[in-house]
Design a protein around this motif. Structure first.
Motif, mmCIF file in Angstrom:
data_model
loop_
_atom_site.group_PDB
_atom_site.id
_atom_site.type_symbol
_atom_site.label_atom_id
_atom_site.label_comp_id
_atom_site.label_asym_id
_atom_site.label_seq_id
_atom_site.Cartn_x
_atom_site.Cartn_y
_atom_site.Cartn_z
ATOM 1 N N THR A 1 96.927 44.321 7.179
ATOM 2 C CA THR A 1 97.207 45.468 8.036
ATOM 3 C C THR A 1 98.090 45.144 9.236
ATOM 4 O O THR A 1 98.357 46.006 10.064
ATOM 5 C CB THR A 1 95.887 46.090 8.552
ATOM 6 O OG1 THR A 1 95.159 45.104 9.308
ATOM 7 C CG2 THR A 1 95.030 46.557 7.386
ATOM 8 N N GLU B 1 89.321 56.859 4.736
ATOM 9 C CA GLU B 1 88.009 56.777 5.389
ATOM 10 C C GLU B 1 87.981 57.590 6.678
ATOM 11 O O GLU B 1 86.991 58.273 6.978
ATOM 12 C CB GLU B 1 87.666 55.314 5.668
ATOM 13 C CG GLU B 1 87.410 54.506 4.402
ATOM 14 C CD GLU B 1 87.267 53.021 4.659
ATOM 15 O OE1 GLU B 1 87.627 52.576 5.780
ATOM 16 O OE2 GLU B 1 86.798 52.294 3.757
ATOM 17 N N ARG C 1 92.116 53.024 4.684
ATOM 18 C CA ARG C 1 91.564 53.296 6.013
ATOM 19 C C ARG C 1 91.866 54.719 6.487
ATOM 20 O O ARG C 1 91.045 55.322 7.179
ATOM 21 C CB ARG C 1 92.046 52.265 7.036
ATOM 22 C CG ARG C 1 93.526 52.106 7.205
ATOM 23 C CD ARG C 1 93.809 50.874 8.066
ATOM 24 N NE ARG C 1 95.221 50.624 8.296
ATOM 25 C CZ ARG C 1 96.027 50.048 7.429
ATOM 26 N NH1 ARG C 1 95.562 49.660 6.252
ATOM 27 N NH2 ARG C 1 97.299 49.835 7.731
#
Length: 287
Positions: free
Chosen positions: A217, A108, A105
């Motif tokens: 997460t 990204e 993440r």
């Protein structure tokens, strides 16, 4: 981010209160006063995200220079450091910065901001790494991995000349363990056996190993499936009622367990910790 005049006055008055010995009971510990500070911050309307943004931006402003290779951390506080790197590259204030992300993440997010990315395979030496933490003790040992990226975070951050930790005051504690479970990344093969071995380690005495379920997460149970890390492994959260007596010894014992990939104890790695609290931003450097 600038605070309103009213918020600044409130922060100033609260800072005076925190320096007044009569403000807290004689038995109050640093962790309890820290929790009270965080509650007061929220009560006053000083948003916790504002504090995270302040330390994230300060870390980049103070430690990231043009031409550097930078490790980009993972989590809600590290998010703002990544954002700041992207802003400064776009404005031209920073040039020729290469970055190594510590999770999918973060990768990204960095790509969306146009931050050039590399890996440790081509750049094994970093100038600085910036990341948050789930717990910070007085010796600047850390608990990390609430977001499930502990292995990638550690392998990147141990390669950095400087590791800058960014937190709000709620992350400070007298001892690691009770405030936030210690994450451990383990191989799926015979994972129940590995969990039993971990629970029987002398340094882990009294802990309750819990297999993370749902999303990797966070350490909340938010699904029926076993959480899978970015590396395809399982995550175990070690819950403690009492502070860990010797984090460095526990770190060593965990790494010696066959089946353990990595753990969330980051001992002796911090260069400095930037802290946002009711009395503003402070920096504590490693001795």
């Amino acid at each position: 981010m600038r605070l309103t005049a009213g918020a600044s006055i409130l922060l100033a008055s609260s800072a005076h209160a925190f320096t007044n010995p009569a403000f807290f009971p004689r038995t109050a510990t640093f962790a309890s006063t820290s929790s009270y500070t965080s509650a007061l911050i929220l009560k006053m309307g000083v948003d916790q995200d504002e504090l995270k943004k302040q330390v994230g931006y300060k870390a980049v402003d103070d430690y990231v220079k043009s031409g550097m290779v930078v490790g980009l951390g993972t989590g809600s506080t590290a998010y703002y450091a990544v954002e700041r790197v992207g802003e400064k590259l776009k404005s031209g204030e920073l040039k020729d910065v290469l970055a190594i992300p510590t999770s999918i993440r973060t990768k990204e997010q960095a790509e969306s901001l146009g931050i050039p990315l590399v890996t440790l395979d081509t750049h094994s030496k970093l100038d600085v790494a910036i990341d948050g933490a789930d717990g910070v003790d007085p010796e600047l040992n850390l608990t990390k991995g609430g977001g499930g990226a502990l292995f990638r975070e550690k392998i990147v951050e141990i390669c950095a000349d400087k590791f800058i930790v960014i937190v709000d005051e709620s992350k400070l504690c007298d001892g690691l363990g009770p405030g936030f479970p210690i994450p451990v990344e383990i191989l799926p093969f015979c994972h129940e056996h590995t969990m039993r071995v971990i629970g029987e380690l002398p340094s882990c005495k009294g802990c309750k190993p819990v297999l993370r379920m749902g999303s990797s997460t966070n350490n909340q149970v938010d699904g029926d499936e076993i959480a899978i890390s970015d590396n395809g492994n399982y995550l175990v959260d070690l819950h403690f009622e009492d502070p860990i007596k010797d984090p460095a010894k526990m770190a060593q014992e965990l790494k010696n367990v066959v089946g353990v990939v990595e753990h969330g104890l980051f001992c002796g790695m911090s260069t400095a910790v930037i802290i946002a609290g009711a009395d503003g931003i402070s920096v504590k450097e490693a001795k």
